[in-house]
Every structure is written in C-alpha cells, then in structure tokens.
Design an enzyme around this catalytic site. Structure first.
Site, PDB file in Angstrom:
ATOM      1  CG  ASP A  13       6.521   0.577   4.435  1.00 17.26           C
ATOM      2  OD1 ASP A  13       6.116   1.194   5.434  1.00 17.26           O
ATOM      3  OD2 ASP A  13       5.970   0.633   3.321  1.00 17.26           O
ATOM      4  CE  LYS A  16      11.973   4.797   8.197  1.00 17.61           C
ATOM      5  NZ  LYS A  16      11.350   3.985   7.138  1.00 17.61           N
ATOM      6  N   GLY A  40       4.350   4.358   9.699  1.00 16.56           N
ATOM      7  CA  GLY A  40       3.872   3.288  10.575  1.00 16.56           C
ATOM      8  C   GLY A  40       5.072   2.507  11.052  1.00 16.56           C
ATOM      9  CG  HIS A  41       8.170   3.907  12.676  1.00 14.72           C
ATOM     10  ND1 HIS A  41       8.838   5.029  13.095  1.00 14.72           N
ATOM     11  CD2 HIS A  41       8.299   3.885  11.330  1.00 14.72           C
ATOM     12  CE1 HIS A  41       9.354   5.644  12.032  1.00 14.72           C
ATOM     13  NE2 HIS A  41       9.022   4.972  10.963  1.00 14.72           N
ATOM     14  CD  GLN A 225       6.971   9.267   5.677  1.00 19.29           C
ATOM     15  OE1 GLN A 225       7.555  10.205   6.140  1.00 19.29           O
ATOM     16  NE2 GLN A 225       5.919   8.741   6.268  1.00 19.29           N
TER      17      GLN A 225
HETATM   18  P1  IMP Z   1       1.678  10.660   1.400  1.00 18.05           P
HETATM   19  O1  IMP Z   1       2.920  10.736   2.225  1.00 18.05           O
HETATM   20  O2  IMP Z   1       0.491  10.116   2.154  1.00 18.05           O
HETATM   21  O3  IMP Z   1       1.381  11.924   0.682  1.00 18.05           O
HETATM   22  O4  IMP Z   1       1.941   9.566   0.239  1.00 18.05           O
HETATM   23  C1  IMP Z   1       2.887   9.778  -0.809  1.00 18.05           C
HETATM   24  C2  IMP Z   1       3.595   8.468  -1.160  1.00 18.05           C
HETATM   25  O5  IMP Z   1       4.440   8.065  -0.091  1.00 18.05           O
HETATM   26  C3  IMP Z   1       2.650   7.293  -1.396  1.00 18.05           C
HETATM   27  O6  IMP Z   1       3.214   6.442  -2.379  1.00 18.05           O
HETATM   28  C4  IMP Z   1       2.638   6.575  -0.061  1.00 18.05           C
HETATM   29  O7  IMP Z   1       2.313   5.211  -0.193  1.00 18.05           O
HETATM   30  C5  IMP Z   1       4.088   6.762   0.362  1.00 18.05           C
HETATM   31  N1  IMP Z   1       4.284   6.720   1.811  1.00 18.05           N
HETATM   32  C6  IMP Z   1       4.033   7.699   2.701  1.00 18.05           C
HETATM   33  N2  IMP Z   1       4.382   7.312   3.941  1.00 18.05           N
HETATM   34  C7  IMP Z   1       4.892   6.072   3.828  1.00 18.05           C
HETATM   35  C8  IMP Z   1       5.472   5.153   4.766  1.00 18.05           C
HETATM   36  O8  IMP Z   1       5.601   5.415   5.960  1.00 18.05           O
HETATM   37  N3  IMP Z   1       5.892   3.972   4.253  1.00 18.05           N
HETATM   38  C9  IMP Z   1       5.797   3.678   2.940  1.00 18.05           C
HETATM   39  N4  IMP Z   1       5.285   4.498   2.024  1.00 18.05           N
HETATM   40  C10 IMP Z   1       4.832   5.692   2.467  1.00 18.05           C
END
Ligand code: IMP
Length: 429
Positions: A13, A16, A40-41, A225
């Site tokens: 977040d 990017k 989420g971009h 991420q």
């Molecule tokens: P997962 O990727 O859904 O398995 O989540 C694992 C961890 O990564 C959790 O804490 C999510 O909130 C975090 N996470 C996954 N994708 C994003 C992202 O695009 N932005 C922020 N946090 C993310």
C-alpha cells in the site's frame, strides 16, 4: 540494461500503482511478478480512479504490453471481471496487450475456502489475510500439486486436475475444519468456461520477454505488496506467501540480474499496515486517526482490496533502511507527503530500543520485533498546503529537511515525491 524493478519498501500500500503509472510512460513492457488479487493498485487520472488488483497498472498506457509472470497466482474470475470493467471504461485489453505466463498458478474457490477456514481456525492468531486464497494457492504450487495456467490450453487435463484438486481440498475442509465440501463438478464446469475466455492470453512469456530485452525495450517490473510482507524477508508468519522483494522479480518473470539498472523503492511518508504482525511505530491515538483519514476520500487509509482500516504510524527508518539494503534500491520515491502538512511536529524512527539496548538494524524474529520500541528523531512540521507544489524548490523548507533526512539516513536519493492522488501531483527532482 533495460529493466526497472519497482518495490514496496514497507508493508504494501505504498502507492505503487500511481508510481507504476508514471514509469509506464517510458516503458514498452510492464510485468507483474508476484502475488495475486490480494493487491490493490489505485491510479487517478483527472476525475477517473482505476482500482486494479491483478492486471498491471501499466495497462492504462496504450503503448505498453503487460505480462503476468509465473510468480503470480491468478484468480480467473477476478481477472476476467477486471478485463470487462476496463473494457467498459474504454481500455482495450486484447490478448496481444496482456500475456499470462503458462507457468503462473491458478487460484480456485478451493483455495479461497481453505484460506477462510484456516484464518477462522487460527482465531486470535489469525494472519489477517485478504482471504483471496493466496496462501493455499502458493502452498499447492510449492508442494507440487498446483494448477498451472497452461492447463487452460487442454480442457480435458484441466477438468481432471480440478476434480483431483477439489477432492483434496474437500478432504481438508471436512476432516480438518469441519466445513462443508465444495461441488467439484460445478467448479470444473466454471473453469472450463473461463478457459475458453482466458486461453488466448496464456502463453510461454519467455520468447517475447527476451526479444523485448534484446531490443532494448524498457521493461518495468511492477511489485505488489511490500518487502516486509515477503515470505523470506518479512516477519514470518505475518507475511504473504510470495516474494515481493527484488529476487521475486527475477524468478517471477524470468531474467537475470544483469538486465537490471534501476531498483526503485516506494515508501509512504509515514507507515501503514493491514493485517496482523508487529509494527513498532503504530499510533493508536488521534495522530494515527488523522493519518488514516475518515474514509471519505479514495486515498484515505482503507484497504483497496478488503476495505479494512489500515494501521497507521510514523515513518519507520529502520524498516526503510532494511528495505533499501536487501533490495539494493538505486533511488526512493516518497508518496503522500501532503498528508503530513499541518502537523506541528513529525517523527521518524531512527533506531529501536530492545531489552534496554539500542539497535539500528531490523530484528528478524517476530518476538523481538514485538518488543522493539522506536527511538524517534523529531522534526518541525509545516503548515502550508503542498498539494499544488510541483517543484522541489517550492516545498516549505521543513518538508525539504524531512526528505533530506530520509536520504541521509538510507544513503540513496529521493527522486520523486507525490503530493496528491492525481497523476500530475508529483514533484520530480
Ligand atoms: P494474503 O496475501 O492474503 O495471504 O495476506 C497475508 C498478509 O499480507 C496480510 O497481513 C494481508 O493484509 C497482507 N497483504 C496482502 N496483500 C496486501 C497488499 O496488497 N497490501 C497490503 N497488505 C497486503
């Protein structure tokens, strides 16, 4: 050396999407290398806001060809609905403009059900995943029971693989979690239909990618991420299941490090995190609330994918230095500098106190990170609204000092700063 790798320096977040949009202007290829629709971009162009989860943000530029590399996990339903949304808004997504690696792995309703069941069984220890099935899809990939996207070229094999996969998922759902089983026939039929629509996009990406590299085309690797969510580099298990840091780009798309000349880190001017896990500079007070915003604006700190309020706090210089070092950043981009306007004073964590000792490096273990308390350097804030500022010289001197301190702290230049969500609200030095 035509490759730029763009990487989140925090917990995702970082903004990017809008930075990819900026770099995409000078690129011919934009490739996603890790993660799935957990990302989420957000890109704002005039009055239009695009929220992309799986399709690279580069797609908004006509001259760009996009790639989803083999490091990505793909939910076909979400991909097709994003294609349809973009098409309805006048963005052409012909298969010639968007290639999906035949080695990427598919996410199924089975993976999503396992993600939800596992999180709920963990109770207070839950990771706080996005429940998009990301962890279970990567688990299947690594244990060599996954479904590669290339299966979509051979419907019979796809059908058999889905049946086998859902049968395995059901065993876990029923026996381990006491949950209801899924209907394998229904899911197989659904995936057969997706295959018809998706097959034209799925290909061996290597020949086109290597040709582009040899021709000197500019290739931008779009990170999702962030470094602190990397399964190897973050605070396990409060991480995602992929490699959002620099190494992930090489294997997730498929090229060697000698093609890379820029590794661009992106950080917010403060810190945010969603989900569980340590965050030493988190502020559970009025300052944290103010950094988060009320949710009235699309740029307030609520998850693009899940809508969850993000945890907010001061910029963590220990995290930033770590991200710069492990990724080898050649430059840093600072987003949301405008949000810091109006604070009397600002803080940056320069080190932690851990069990009475000062530590300047990032503790690797969760248990240490949870006990670490930040040692702050305090800065005078600025009162002026900076959203209209477009040059470095026109920034208030307090804002310049804040940025210059960050540069000195990590030893690399801050080359751009965003001062608002719109494409043009960017200061380039
Ligand atoms: P997962 O990727 O859904 O398995 O989540 C694992 C961890 O990564 C959790 O804490 C999510 O909130 C975090 N996470 C996954 N994708 C994003 C992202 O695009 N932005 C922020 N946090 C993310």
């Amino acid at each position: 050396m035509p490759v730029t790798i763009l990487i989140g320096a925090q917990w995702g977040d970082e903004g990017k999407g809008r930075v990819v949009d900026w770099f995409a202007q000078q690129s011919q290829v934009v490739a996603r290398y890790a993660g799935g629709d957990n990302a989420g971009h957000t890109v704002t162009i005039a009055d239009n806001t695009f929220k992309l989860h799986i399709i690279p943000s580069g797609i908004l530029h006509e001259q760009v060809t996009c790639i989803l590399g083999q490091g990505v996990v793909l939910n076909p339903k979400r991909f097709l609905s994003e294609v349809a949304d973009l098409h309805a808004r006048g963005i052409d997504i012909a298969p010639q403009r968007l290639m999906i690696s035949d080695r990427a792995h598919l996410i199924t309703p089975g993976h999503m059900a396992l993600d939800a069941a596992s999180e709920s069984a963990l109770g207070d220890d839950a990771i706080g995943t996005t429940k998009r099935g990301i962890g279970p899809a990567y688990t299947d990939k690594v244990r060599r029971r996954g479904l590669q996207a290339g299966l979509m070229h051979t419907p019979e094999d796809l059908g058999e693989a889905i049946q086998r996969h859902i049968q395995e998922v059901n065993e876990t759902l029923v026996n381990q979690y006491g949950a209801a089983p899924l209907d394998a026939d229904k899911i197989a039929a659904e995936y057969a239909e997706y295959a018809q629509q998706l097959a034209p996009y799925i290909t061996n990406i290597a020949p086109a990618l290597l040709k582009a590299l040899r021709q000197g085309q500019r290739v931008l690797c779009e990170g999702a991420q962030g470094t602190l969510l990397d399964v190897d580099m973050g605070h396990y298990p409060f991480v995602t299941s992929s490699s959002p840091s620099v190494g992930g780009a090489l294997t997730g798309i498929g090229f060697g490090p000698t093609w890379v000349d820029r590794v661009v880190g992106v950080t917010k001017a403060f810190s945010t995190r969603v989900g569980s896990g340590p965050m030493p500079t988190e502020l559970n007070d009025a300052i944290g609330d103010r950094l988060r915003g009320t949710g009235a604006n699309p740029w307030d700190e609520y998850g693009t994918t899940t809508g969850r309020p993000r945890r907010c706090g001061w910029l963590d210089g220990v995290v930033l230095r770590y991200a710069a070092e492990v990724n080898g950043f050649t430059e840093l981009i600072l987003t949301k500098l405008d949000i810091l306007s109006g604070f009397e004073t600002l803080n940056i964590a320069v080190a932690y106190e851990l069990d009475g000792q000062r530590v300047d490096y990032l503790p690797a273990r969760v248990s240490d990170m949870e006990r670490a308390t930040p040692i702050y350097k305090t800065f005078t804030g600025w009162t002026d609204d900076i959203t209209h500022v477009r040059t470095w010289e026109a920034l208030p001197s307090a804002a310049r000092q804040y940025v210059e301190f960050i540069e000195d702290m990590i030893g690399i230049p801050v080359t751009m700063m965003s001062v608002g969500p719109e494409r043009s609200q960017m200061i380039v030095r």
